[in-house]
Scaffold this active site. Structure first.
Site, PDB file in Angstrom:
ATOM      1  N   PRO A   2       0.843  -1.193   0.000  1.00  0.00           N
ATOM      2  CA  PRO A   2       0.000   0.000   0.000  1.00  0.00           C
ATOM      3  C   PRO A   2       0.877   1.240   0.000  1.00  0.00           C
ATOM      4  O   PRO A   2       1.843   1.311   0.748  1.00  0.00           O
ATOM      5  CB  PRO A   2      -0.787  -0.106   1.306  1.00  0.00           C
ATOM      6  N   GLU A   3       0.554   2.198  -0.845  1.00  0.00           N
ATOM      7  CA  GLU A   3       1.301   3.450  -0.837  1.00  0.00           C
ATOM      8  C   GLU A   3       0.551   4.443   0.022  1.00  0.00           C
ATOM      9  O   GLU A   3      -0.578   4.210   0.436  1.00  0.00           O
ATOM     10  CB  GLU A   3       1.456   3.979  -2.253  1.00  0.00           C
ATOM     11  N   LYS A  51       3.217   5.207   5.674  1.00  0.00           N
ATOM     12  CA  LYS A  51       2.487   3.930   5.619  1.00  0.00           C
ATOM     13  C   LYS A  51       1.948   3.537   6.982  1.00  0.00           C
ATOM     14  O   LYS A  51       1.534   2.394   7.193  1.00  0.00           O
ATOM     15  CB  LYS A  51       3.394   2.853   5.063  1.00  0.00           C
ATOM     16  N   ARG A 246      13.108  -3.471  -4.548  1.00  0.00           N
ATOM     17  CA  ARG A 246      11.861  -3.136  -5.243  1.00  0.00           C
ATOM     18  C   ARG A 246      12.177  -2.952  -6.723  1.00  0.00           C
ATOM     19  O   ARG A 246      13.249  -2.432  -7.065  1.00  0.00           O
ATOM     20  CB  ARG A 246      11.258  -1.843  -4.686  1.00  0.00           C
TER      21      ARG A 246
END
Ligand SMILES: [Zn+2]
Length: 258
Positions: A2-3, A51, A246
């Site tokens: 989730p951003e 976050k 990432r």
């Protein structure tokens, strides 16, 4: 993962349904969470910070802190309505009258004392939130310049100590919009270029957080490896980057190495 924009949407939904309501019941899989300090409290505010999601309780002043990492999410349902995820994934359930808030799969759920976030090992070190109403461009630049000058732009945008809330999608898209290569070291660009990169990430994420499905920005490079760049037709490349591994996506023509 989730951003920040997803977490801001969750916080807005929780605020809408829970603020001003008393927590009338609670269940948790987190053994260390003292539910007797939660039940009977009223939800005073819900805040997204990077976050992290902070739910402030009154009158105790305690803060229910959850961190979503890769997997977590908060949902709100009318009482009795089926959930969109299996009940066994519910790590915390808060009943507030005719609504129920469910936190699924969050790896961190803890209750902080009044003011405890100032001493918290990760909350206290967080950089300015990319979705703050007044984007702290100066503070973010100062924090970026305090890190190793050889660190890449792609890694810096994901470093929550520099700026909080940017995830993989919008760091890729902001770099693409600003025609900067993800592997360019921070020291190779000007302050103005860095500020523009941060402002673009904020603009894209704000549109994503607030927009309807129809006018949310669409990813141009994220998860488009091997497909043509929308600007120039070159194939989009993808490679894992940094300690977090990432995947960065970029157009080698529009975003040449520095
Ligand atoms: Zn291109």
């Amino acid at each position: 993962m989730p951003e920040g924009d997803t977490i801001h949407r969750s916080a807005a939904s929780l605020r809408r349904w829970l603020v001003g309501r008393e927590i009338t019941g609670a269940r948790t899989q987190v053994a260390s969470l003292a539910l007797d300090r939660v039940i009977g409290q009223t939800v005073d505010d819900v805040e997204a910070r990077g976050k992290h999601l902070l739910m402030r309780l009154t009158p105790s002043g305690r803060v229910l802190h959850s961190h979503m990492r890769m997997t977590g999410s908060w949902h709100v349902y009318p009482a009795g309505q089926p959930w969109r995820r299996p009940a066994r994934q519910a790590r915390l359930v808060l009943e507030c009258g005719d609504h129920v808030a469910v936190c699924f799969n969050a790896p961190v759920i803890e209750l902080l004392k009044d003011g405890g976030e100032l001493l918290h090992p990760s909350l206290s070190k967080l950089g300015p939130d990319i979705l703050d109403d007044q984007l702290d461009v100066h503070g973010i630049r100062t924090r970026a310049k305090a890190r190793d000058p050889e660190v890449s732009l792609g890694e810096l945008l994901l470093d929550q100590r520099v700026v909080s809330g940017v995830g993989n999608i919008w760091r890729c898209e902001a770099l693409y919009a600003e025609r900067l290569n993800p592997w360019t070291p921070r020291a190779a660009i000007t302050d103005d270029q860095w500020d523009a990169l941060v402002s673009t990430a904020a603009r894209l994420m704000r549109a994503s957080a607030r927009g309807t499905m129809a006018d949310r920005p669409v990813a141009q490079v994220h998860r488009r490896a091997g497909r043509p760049c929308p600007r120039c037709g070159t194939r989009i490349e993808a490679r894992q980057q940094g300690d977090l591994a990432r995947t960065a996506y970029w157009c080698p023509t529009c975003q040449p190495p520095a």
